[in-house]
Structures are given as C-alpha cells and as structure tokens.
Design a protein around this motif. Structure first.
Motif, PDB file in Angstrom:
ATOM      1  N   LEU A 227       0.840  -1.200   0.000  1.00 31.76           N
ATOM      2  CA  LEU A 227       0.000   0.000   0.000  1.00 31.76           C
ATOM      3  C   LEU A 227       0.872   1.246   0.000  1.00 31.76           C
ATOM      4  O   LEU A 227       1.758   1.401   0.829  1.00 31.76           O
ATOM      5  CB  LEU A 227      -0.915   0.005   1.223  1.00 31.76           C
ATOM      6  N   ILE A 228       0.609   2.138  -0.957  1.00 33.11           N
ATOM      7  CA  ILE A 228       1.368   3.379  -1.052  1.00 33.11           C
ATOM      8  C   ILE A 228       0.407   4.522  -1.333  1.00 33.11           C
ATOM      9  O   ILE A 228      -0.480   4.412  -2.175  1.00 33.11           O
ATOM     10  CB  ILE A 228       2.462   3.265  -2.153  1.00 33.11           C
ATOM     11  N   GLU A 229       0.570   5.615  -0.603  1.00 33.38           N
ATOM     12  CA  GLU A 229      -0.319   6.774  -0.758  1.00 33.38           C
ATOM     13  C   GLU A 229       0.465   7.918  -1.383  1.00 33.38           C
ATOM     14  O   GLU A 229       1.529   8.317  -0.876  1.00 33.38           O
ATOM     15  CB  GLU A 229      -0.887   7.206   0.595  1.00 33.38           C
ATOM     16  N   LEU A 230      -0.053   8.447  -2.488  1.00 28.70           N
ATOM     17  CA  LEU A 230       0.656   9.454  -3.265  1.00 28.70           C
ATOM     18  C   LEU A 230      -0.238  10.647  -3.572  1.00 28.70           C
ATOM     19  O   LEU A 230      -1.460  10.535  -3.620  1.00 28.70           O
ATOM     20  CB  LEU A 230       1.151   8.851  -4.583  1.00 28.70           C
ATOM     21  N   ASP A 231       0.404  11.779  -3.781  1.00 25.03           N
ATOM     22  CA  ASP A 231      -0.296  12.951  -4.293  1.00 25.03           C
ATOM     23  C   ASP A 231      -0.366  12.824  -5.810  1.00 25.03           C
ATOM     24  O   ASP A 231       0.626  12.469  -6.458  1.00 25.03           O
ATOM     25  CB  ASP A 231       0.436  14.236  -3.925  1.00 25.03           C
ATOM     26  N   CYS A 232      -1.515  13.119  -6.361  1.00 23.89           N
ATOM     27  CA  CYS A 232      -1.715  13.029  -7.813  1.00 23.89           C
ATOM     28  C   CYS A 232      -2.087  14.420  -8.344  1.00 23.89           C
ATOM     29  O   CYS A 232      -3.117  14.978  -7.972  1.00 23.89           O
ATOM     30  CB  CYS A 232      -2.825  12.028  -8.125  1.00 23.89           C
ATOM     31  N   GLN A 233      -1.229  14.961  -9.165  1.00 24.95           N
ATOM     32  CA  GLN A 233      -1.464  16.262  -9.796  1.00 24.95           C
ATOM     33  C   GLN A 233      -1.818  16.042 -11.263  1.00 24.95           C
ATOM     34  O   GLN A 233      -1.171  15.245 -11.949  1.00 24.95           O
ATOM     35  CB  GLN A 233      -0.223  17.148  -9.698  1.00 24.95           C
ATOM     36  N   ILE A 234      -2.828  16.747 -11.735  1.00 29.02           N
ATOM     37  CA  ILE A 234      -3.276  16.595 -13.118  1.00 29.02           C
ATOM     38  C   ILE A 234      -3.182  17.945 -13.823  1.00 29.02           C
ATOM     39  O   ILE A 234      -3.829  18.911 -13.409  1.00 29.02           O
ATOM     40  CB  ILE A 234      -4.710  16.055 -13.179  1.00 29.02           C
ATOM     41  N   LEU A 235      -2.372  17.999 -14.861  1.00 29.16           N
ATOM     42  CA  LEU A 235      -2.183  19.218 -15.636  1.00 29.16           C
ATOM     43  C   LEU A 235      -2.835  19.034 -16.999  1.00 29.16           C
ATOM     44  O   LEU A 235      -2.621  18.021 -17.670  1.00 29.16           O
ATOM     45  CB  LEU A 235      -0.688  19.512 -15.806  1.00 29.16           C
ATOM     46  N   THR A 236      -3.621  20.010 -17.411  1.00 30.71           N
ATOM     47  CA  THR A 236      -4.368  19.914 -18.666  1.00 30.71           C
ATOM     48  C   THR A 236      -3.678  20.704 -19.766  1.00 30.71           C
ATOM     49  O   THR A 236      -3.309  21.867 -19.571  1.00 30.71           O
ATOM     50  CB  THR A 236      -5.799  20.447 -18.488  1.00 30.71           C
ATOM     51  N   ALA A 237      -3.507  20.081 -20.928  1.00 31.30           N
ATOM     52  CA  ALA A 237      -2.887  20.759 -22.066  1.00 31.30           C
ATOM     53  C   ALA A 237      -3.846  21.807 -22.631  1.00 31.30           C
ATOM     54  O   ALA A 237      -5.045  21.815 -22.342  1.00 31.30           O
ATOM     55  CB  ALA A 237      -2.525  19.746 -23.146  1.00 31.30           C
ATOM     56  N   GLU A 238      -3.301  22.676 -23.457  1.00 26.28           N
ATOM     57  CA  GLU A 238      -4.108  23.759 -24.023  1.00 26.28           C
ATOM     58  C   GLU A 238      -5.285  23.234 -24.825  1.00 26.28           C
ATOM     59  O   GLU A 238      -6.345  23.854 -24.871  1.00 26.28           O
ATOM     60  CB  GLU A 238      -3.217  24.656 -24.892  1.00 26.28           C
ATOM     61  N   ASN A 239      -5.128  22.057 -25.461  1.00 24.85           N
ATOM     62  CA  ASN A 239      -6.223  21.532 -26.278  1.00 24.85           C
ATOM     63  C   ASN A 239      -7.328  20.893 -25.446  1.00 24.85           C
ATOM     64  O   ASN A 239      -8.333  20.428 -25.986  1.00 24.85           O
ATOM     65  CB  ASN A 239      -5.700  20.532 -27.308  1.00 24.85           C
ATOM     66  N   GLN A 240      -7.141  20.825 -24.117  1.00 28.98           N
ATOM     67  CA  GLN A 240      -8.147  20.346 -23.167  1.00 28.98           C
ATOM     68  C   GLN A 240      -8.430  18.852 -23.232  1.00 28.98           C
ATOM     69  O   GLN A 240      -9.222  18.330 -22.452  1.00 28.98           O
ATOM     70  CB  GLN A 240      -9.475  21.110 -23.333  1.00 28.98           C
ATOM     71  N   THR A 241      -7.825  18.122 -24.163  1.00 23.22           N
ATOM     72  CA  THR A 241      -8.102  16.692 -24.267  1.00 23.22           C
ATOM     73  C   THR A 241      -6.924  15.841 -23.806  1.00 23.22           C
ATOM     74  O   THR A 241      -7.057  14.621 -23.699  1.00 23.22           O
ATOM     75  CB  THR A 241      -8.446  16.295 -25.720  1.00 23.22           C
ATOM     76  N   GLU A 242      -5.772  16.446 -23.554  1.00 23.27           N
ATOM     77  CA  GLU A 242      -4.605  15.719 -23.058  1.00 23.27           C
ATOM     78  C   GLU A 242      -4.319  16.124 -21.618  1.00 23.27           C
ATOM     79  O   GLU A 242      -4.317  17.314 -21.284  1.00 23.27           O
ATOM     80  CB  GLU A 242      -3.376  16.009 -23.923  1.00 23.27           C
ATOM     81  N   LEU A 243      -4.066  15.123 -20.784  1.00 21.51           N
ATOM     82  CA  LEU A 243      -3.843  15.363 -19.367  1.00 21.51           C
ATOM     83  C   LEU A 243      -2.524  14.728 -18.943  1.00 21.51           C
ATOM     84  O   LEU A 243      -2.269  13.553 -19.231  1.00 21.51           O
ATOM     85  CB  LEU A 243      -4.981  14.762 -18.535  1.00 21.51           C
ATOM     86  N   LEU A 244      -1.696  15.487 -18.257  1.00 18.83           N
ATOM     87  CA  LEU A 244      -0.467  14.956 -17.687  1.00 18.83           C
ATOM     88  C   LEU A 244      -0.737  14.631 -16.228  1.00 18.83           C
ATOM     89  O   LEU A 244      -1.059  15.512 -15.439  1.00 18.83           O
ATOM     90  CB  LEU A 244       0.666  15.972 -17.805  1.00 18.83           C
ATOM     91  N   VAL A 245      -0.626  13.354 -15.883  1.00 17.64           N
ATOM     92  CA  VAL A 245      -0.917  12.877 -14.529  1.00 17.64           C
ATOM     93  C   VAL A 245       0.409  12.561 -13.837  1.00 17.64           C
ATOM     94  O   VAL A 245       1.175  11.726 -14.327  1.00 17.64           O
ATOM     95  CB  VAL A 245      -1.816  11.625 -14.561  1.00 17.64           C
ATOM     96  N   VAL A 246       0.683  13.221 -12.721  1.00 15.40           N
ATOM     97  CA  VAL A 246       1.967  13.089 -12.033  1.00 15.40           C
ATOM     98  C   VAL A 246       1.734  12.626 -10.593  1.00 15.40           C
ATOM     99  O   VAL A 246       0.911  13.197  -9.868  1.00 15.40           O
ATOM    100  CB  VAL A 246       2.730  14.431 -12.026  1.00 15.40           C
ATOM    101  N   PHE A 247       2.476  11.602 -10.172  1.00 14.67           N
ATOM    102  CA  PHE A 247       2.381  11.070  -8.816  1.00 14.67           C
ATOM    103  C   PHE A 247       3.654  11.415  -8.037  1.00 14.67           C
ATOM    104  O   PHE A 247       4.769  11.181  -8.522  1.00 14.67           O
ATOM    105  CB  PHE A 247       2.216   9.552  -8.838  1.00 14.67           C
ATOM    106  N   THR A 248       3.494  11.940  -6.821  1.00 12.17           N
ATOM    107  CA  THR A 248       4.635  12.255  -5.965  1.00 12.17           C
ATOM    108  C   THR A 248       4.343  11.806  -4.541  1.00 12.17           C
ATOM    109  O   THR A 248       3.179  11.649  -4.150  1.00 12.17           O
ATOM    110  CB  THR A 248       4.946  13.766  -5.954  1.00 12.17           C
TER     111      THR A 248
END
Length: 272
Positions: A227-248
C-alpha cells in the motif's frame, strides 16, 4: 435541449450551495440547506418564474447569455458551464480536439520527470508513460481506456486500488467523463456504450457530477511495494483533451521510500 438532464443538473448544483457561498445571509426561515430558486434567479438577473420552469422541465430554451448568467449564479466551473450549455442545446466554445498525437511540449515535460507520470486523453486512453509510471501503474499505452477497464470490472485494474476506495474511483471517473461528454460524437458514443454495458457506471453517471480534478490523494495496492499513498497532480494541455498525470510522495515518509524502491524494481512485477 435535454430538459430532464438540465433540470436535474440545476437542482443538484443549487442544493450544493449554501447562502454564504454566494454572499447571502442564511436567515431564520430557511427550511432547506441549499439555495432557493429565487436566490438563483436574483443572482442570475432573471425572473423566478423563468428559472423555476427550467427546474420543472417545462421552460423554454434559455439563450446562451442566460445560461452564462445561471452558471455564474451557481458558481459553476468552466467544465460545468460548458456542460450546462450542452444540456441547453448550445455548443460550448471550442477548446481543442482529441488526438493520438501527444503535444510535443507535454512530452518534453514527461521526459524530464523522475517520478511516476503518464499522459492520457479525456476518454482515459494512455498516450505515453515514463518508466516510473509503467512501474507504478503497469504498461498501458495502446490498451483500452482505463474507464472501460474499470467499469467492465477488469481484475488487474481493480487489484491496483484498495477495495475500500473503489466507489470513490467510480465517482471520480464518471465525473471526469462528464467533462468530456458532449465534446464530440466519439465521447458521446463512448459514454453511451458504458451506460449500456455497466450497471455501476449507469448508477454513478445518474448522480450528475461534473469535475476534472487537478489534484488529489490516491492509495495504490501495489503488487511489489504494498500500500502506497501518493499525491496526484493533473495538468491539462491547451487543447483540453490531453492530461499529464503526475504522482509524488511526501519527502521523508515511508511512501517516499516505497517510491524509491519502485524505481529500482522497475516493471518486472508486470512482466507476466
């Protein structure tokens, strides 16, 4: 114009607001916790009768300007405003188109990250992953959508998350799909297919939540590090259909140690 869905969405968003959220006093005579119809009408600068008819599925179609006023009154996000426009039979301002081709600038960001990350589209297809992302989530580029894997009960997908969090994930996924729904025929067909094939999706979809989260905490039941608990940040590209999902992970925690171990283990746990 979808009268039923429009009325349902308006009622739910109105009930979710408190008077103090919009600068009003609660007052001693209020019998409900949310806003009253007359409150929304006053904030939107329209007659109470007109707004009430919308919630009762018998109003005429509001203009784009009226929809914008209602959206401001209900403090809707941009995604929720666009959804309201769609329900009222209007086309939201274009914000981009879906494509299998990943935005080069987004890929450059992905390439420079030393923490798990992946790029997905708004229908849940994985477009790119870094090595740490593959080690954490499994290799999914070219697979079917995570939404489909989830709501069709893919055992491997479900096993990655603690069972206690399954309902939360279902709601998050449905709320995210609401943002995509209405952008184009592909998105509508995707959602319609899930509605036909998954009773669970139909249940959470009916709650009419609309939200694309930009940050959250997630717990993963990883097959190697546990079990691991992470922060998930989601950044949206200008075209609104691509998402960068980052776990830290928070530095100095056991979760950070597990994440470092995952970098050593790599993708061997998914080899089978």
């Amino acid at each position: 114009m979808d009268r039923d869905a429009l009325a349902d969405f308006l009622r739910r968003r109105r009930a979710a607001l408190q008077p103090e959220d919009v600068g009003l006093r609660a007052g001693p005579r209020r019998r409900t916790s949310g806003l009253r119809r007359e409150d929304v009408a006053a904030l939107a600068h329209m007659s109470t009768d007109f707004y009430t008819r919308l919630e009762q599925r018998r109003g005429s179609r509001p203009s784009e300007a009226m929809v914008a006023s209602i959206a401001r009154a209900l403090r809707l996000t941009l995604d929720e405003r666009d959804h309201l426009l769609q329900l009222a039979g209007h086309v939201p301002p274009p914000r981009g188109r879906r494509s299998d081709h990943v935005t080069p600038a987004l890929l450059r960001v992905l390439d420079r990250l030393d923490t798990p990350a992946q790029i997905v589209d708004d229908l849940g297809h994985t477009l790119a992953q870094n090595a740490m992302g593959e080690a954490l989530m499994g290799v999914h580029v070219g697979d079917q959508s995570v939404f489909r894997r989830w709501f069709m009960g893919d055992p491997a997908e479900r096993a990655l998350w603690p069972e206690a969090d399954w309902d939360l994930h279902s709601h998050r996924y449905a709320a995210g799909l609401r943002v995509a729904y209405g952008r184009d025929e592909e998105a509508r067909a995707f959602v319609d297919g899930l509605l036909r094939e998954s009773a669970e999706f139909a249940r959470v979809w009916a709650e009419h939540e609309v939200k694309l989260p930009n940050s959250t905490r997630k717990r993963l039941a990883h097959p190697q590090v546990g079990l691991i608990e992470l922060d998930c940040q989601i950044l949206t590209a200008e075209n609104q259909t691509e998402l960068l999902v980052v776990f830290t992970a928070t530095p100095g925690t056991e979760d950070a140690e597990k994440l470092a171990l995952l970098g050593v283990i790599g993708t061997q746990q998914f080899a089978s």
